[in-house]
Write a protein that holds these residues in place. Structure first.
Motif, PDB file in Angstrom:
ATOM      1  N   SER A 116      -3.370 -61.630 -14.737  1.00 39.65           N
ATOM      2  CA  SER A 116      -2.489 -62.764 -14.982  1.00 39.65           C
ATOM      3  C   SER A 116      -1.123 -62.266 -15.443  1.00 39.65           C
ATOM      4  N   VAL A 117      -0.133 -63.141 -15.348  1.00 43.37           N
ATOM      5  CA  VAL A 117       1.204 -62.800 -15.840  1.00 43.37           C
ATOM      6  C   VAL A 117       1.133 -62.496 -17.330  1.00 43.37           C
ATOM      7  N   GLU A 118       0.297 -63.232 -18.063  1.00 50.30           N
ATOM      8  CA  GLU A 118       0.157 -62.979 -19.496  1.00 50.30           C
ATOM      9  C   GLU A 118      -0.338 -61.562 -19.759  1.00 50.30           C
ATOM     10  N   MET A 119      -1.330 -61.110 -18.985  1.00 55.17           N
ATOM     11  CA  MET A 119      -1.854 -59.752 -19.169  1.00 55.17           C
ATOM     12  C   MET A 119      -0.802 -58.717 -18.789  1.00 55.17           C
ATOM     13  N   GLN A 120      -0.020 -59.007 -17.770  1.00 52.42           N
ATOM     14  CA  GLN A 120       1.042 -58.094 -17.383  1.00 52.42           C
ATOM     15  C   GLN A 120       2.073 -57.979 -18.493  1.00 52.42           C
ATOM     16  N   MET A 121       2.366 -59.091 -19.158  1.00 44.93           N
ATOM     17  CA  MET A 121       3.309 -59.053 -20.272  1.00 44.93           C
ATOM     18  C   MET A 121       2.747 -58.225 -21.427  1.00 44.93           C
ATOM     19  N   VAL A 122       1.435 -58.306 -21.654  1.00 49.67           N
ATOM     20  CA  VAL A 122       0.799 -57.477 -22.679  1.00 49.67           C
ATOM     21  C   VAL A 122       0.994 -56.009 -22.332  1.00 49.67           C
ATOM     22  N   ASN A 123       0.786 -55.637 -21.046  1.00 49.73           N
ATOM     23  CA  ASN A 123       1.024 -54.255 -20.642  1.00 49.73           C
ATOM     24  C   ASN A 123       2.462 -53.851 -20.920  1.00 49.73           C
ATOM     25  N   GLY A 124       3.407 -54.722 -20.588  1.00 45.86           N
ATOM     26  CA  GLY A 124       4.812 -54.407 -20.840  1.00 45.86           C
ATOM     27  C   GLY A 124       5.095 -54.230 -22.314  1.00 45.86           C
TER      28      GLY A 124
ATOM     29  N   ARG B 131       6.131 -50.813 -27.025  1.00 40.78           N
ATOM     30  CA  ARG B 131       5.769 -50.467 -28.397  1.00 40.78           C
ATOM     31  C   ARG B 131       5.221 -49.051 -28.541  1.00 40.78           C
ATOM     32  N   SER B 132       4.860 -48.419 -27.462  1.00 42.08           N
ATOM     33  CA  SER B 132       4.275 -47.083 -27.515  1.00 42.08           C
ATOM     34  C   SER B 132       5.287 -46.081 -28.078  1.00 42.08           C
ATOM     35  N   PRO B 133       4.903 -45.322 -29.114  1.00 41.42           N
ATOM     36  CA  PRO B 133       5.827 -44.327 -29.678  1.00 41.42           C
ATOM     37  C   PRO B 133       6.293 -43.300 -28.641  1.00 41.42           C
ATOM     38  N   THR B 134       5.449 -42.985 -27.671  1.00 44.11           N
ATOM     39  CA  THR B 134       5.861 -42.002 -26.663  1.00 44.11           C
ATOM     40  C   THR B 134       6.844 -42.586 -25.655  1.00 44.11           C
ATOM     41  N   CYS B 135       6.851 -43.903 -25.501  1.00 45.55           N
ATOM     42  CA  CYS B 135       7.776 -44.538 -24.549  1.00 45.55           C
ATOM     43  C   CYS B 135       9.096 -44.960 -25.187  1.00 45.55           C
TER      44      CYS B 135
ATOM     45  N   CYS C  48       9.838 -35.596 -14.773  1.00 46.42           N
ATOM     46  CA  CYS C  48       9.339 -36.876 -14.288  1.00 46.42           C
ATOM     47  C   CYS C  48       7.985 -37.186 -14.897  1.00 46.42           C
ATOM     48  N   ALA C  49       7.718 -38.482 -15.030  1.00 47.41           N
ATOM     49  CA  ALA C  49       6.468 -38.915 -15.646  1.00 47.41           C
ATOM     50  C   ALA C  49       6.070 -40.291 -15.135  1.00 47.41           C
ATOM     51  N   LEU C  50       4.777 -40.507 -15.128  1.00 49.88           N
ATOM     52  CA  LEU C  50       4.200 -41.816 -14.889  1.00 49.88           C
ATOM     53  C   LEU C  50       3.966 -42.462 -16.252  1.00 49.88           C
ATOM     54  N   ILE C  51       4.127 -43.766 -16.330  1.00 53.19           N
ATOM     55  CA  ILE C  51       3.813 -44.507 -17.545  1.00 53.19           C
ATOM     56  C   ILE C  51       2.739 -45.519 -17.184  1.00 53.19           C
ATOM     57  N   ASN C  52       1.576 -45.399 -17.849  1.00 51.61           N
ATOM     58  CA  ASN C  52       0.507 -46.338 -17.529  1.00 51.61           C
ATOM     59  C   ASN C  52       0.591 -47.576 -18.417  1.00 51.61           C
ATOM     60  N   GLY C  53      -0.284 -48.536 -18.157  1.00 49.70           N
ATOM     61  CA  GLY C  53      -0.237 -49.819 -18.847  1.00 49.70           C
ATOM     62  C   GLY C  53      -0.557 -49.758 -20.323  1.00 49.70           C
ATOM     63  N   GLN C  54      -1.090 -48.640 -20.793  1.00 48.33           N
ATOM     64  CA  GLN C  54      -1.370 -48.472 -22.212  1.00 48.33           C
ATOM     65  C   GLN C  54      -0.222 -47.778 -22.940  1.00 48.33           C
ATOM     66  N   GLY C  55       0.828 -47.462 -22.226  1.00 43.79           N
ATOM     67  CA  GLY C  55       1.985 -46.821 -22.850  1.00 43.79           C
ATOM     68  C   GLY C  55       1.886 -45.314 -22.934  1.00 43.79           C
ATOM     69  N   ASN C  56       0.994 -44.726 -22.157  1.00 46.92           N
ATOM     70  CA  ASN C  56       0.896 -43.269 -22.114  1.00 46.92           C
ATOM     71  C   ASN C  56       1.911 -42.708 -21.135  1.00 46.92           C
ATOM     72  N   VAL C  57       2.603 -41.655 -21.532  1.00 51.38           N
ATOM     73  CA  VAL C  57       3.555 -40.966 -20.676  1.00 51.38           C
ATOM     74  C   VAL C  57       2.833 -39.741 -20.129  1.00 51.38           C
ATOM     75  N   ILE C  58       2.699 -39.703 -18.795  1.00 49.52           N
ATOM     76  CA  ILE C  58       1.944 -38.625 -18.151  1.00 49.52           C
ATOM     77  C   ILE C  58       2.925 -37.824 -17.311  1.00 49.52           C
ATOM     78  N   GLU C  59       3.332 -36.681 -17.838  1.00 54.28           N
ATOM     79  CA  GLU C  59       4.330 -35.879 -17.130  1.00 54.28           C
ATOM     80  C   GLU C  59       3.746 -35.302 -15.852  1.00 54.28           C
ATOM     81  N   VAL C  60       4.555 -35.340 -14.810  1.00 53.58           N
ATOM     82  CA  VAL C  60       4.179 -34.791 -13.503  1.00 53.58           C
ATOM     83  C   VAL C  60       4.964 -33.494 -13.330  1.00 53.58           C
ATOM     84  N   THR C  61       4.239 -32.405 -13.090  1.00 56.59           N
ATOM     85  CA  THR C  61       4.897 -31.105 -12.923  1.00 56.59           C
ATOM     86  C   THR C  61       4.668 -30.556 -11.533  1.00 56.59           C
TER      87      THR C  61
END
Length: 141
Positions: free
Chosen positions: A30-38, A43-47, A128-141
Motif C-alpha cells: 500500500s501507499v501507506e507501507m511505502q511511506m513507512v519504508n521512506g 530516519r536510518s543513521p546510515t542514510c 555506489c550503494a543500494l538502499i533497501n526499505g529498512q534503511g540499510n546502505v549496501i555498498e556495491v564494489t
C-alpha cells in the motif's frame, strides 16, 4: 512515533524521494507501507548523511547521465565532504527489497551509474550503494 517540527521539515525536503519510492515499488504494498519504508530510510543513521547535514555538498534526485550512449537516471546522487575536507560522490539507488544485493542485475546497473558519474567528474572518487526499505546502505564494489 512522534515527529517534531524540525524532523518534519527535513522529511519534507526528501519528499521527492518518498514519491519515488511510491512510483517504483513493484511489491504490491500500500501507499501507506511505502511511506513507512521512506520514513525508515530517512530516519536510518546510515542514510541521514545522504539527505542532510554539514557534509552534504550537493544532492540531486532523478539525475540523468549517459553511459555507452544510453540515457540513465540515478535515483539520488550526492557529494559528501568528510571532516578532513575530502569529497566523494555517492550514487544511490532505492531497492526496497530486504536483500537487493542478491539481484545480480542491480550490481551491473550500479557499476554503469558509477562509470557515468566518474566520466563526468574525472579524478574524483565515486562510490555506489543500494538502499533497501529498512534503511540499510549496501555498498556495491
Amino acid at each position: 512515533a512522534v515527529i517534531n517540527a524540525d524532523e518534519l521539515c527535513c522529511y519534507m525536503r526528501v519528499a521527492s524521494d518518498v514519491t519515488k519510492f511510491a512510483r517504483i515499488w513493484r511489491g504490491g504494498q500500500s501507499v501507506e507501507m511505502q511511506m513507512v519504508n521512506g520514513y525508515d530510510i530517512w530516519r536510518s543513521p546510515t542514510c541521514q548523511p545522504f539527505f542532510f547535514g554539514r557534509g552534504l555538498r550537493w544532492a540531486g534526485n532523478e539525475v540523468p547521465v549517459a553511459e555507452a550512449g544510453e540515457l540513465l537516471r540515478i535515483d539520488r546522487l550526492v557529494q559528501l565532504q568528510d571532516e578532513g575536507g575530502e569529497t566523494v560522490w555517492w550514487v544511490l539507488d532505492y531497492k526496497l527489497a530486504l536483500r537487493p544485493e542478491a539481484q545480480g542485475e542491480y550490481r551491473e546497473q550500479m557499476l554503469r551509474y558509477r562509470r557515468a558519474v566518474a566520466a563526468l567528474q574525472p579524478g574524483e572518487p565515486v562510490r555506489c550503494a543500494l538502499i533497501n526499505g529498512q534503511g540499510n546502505v549496501i555498498e556495491v564494489t
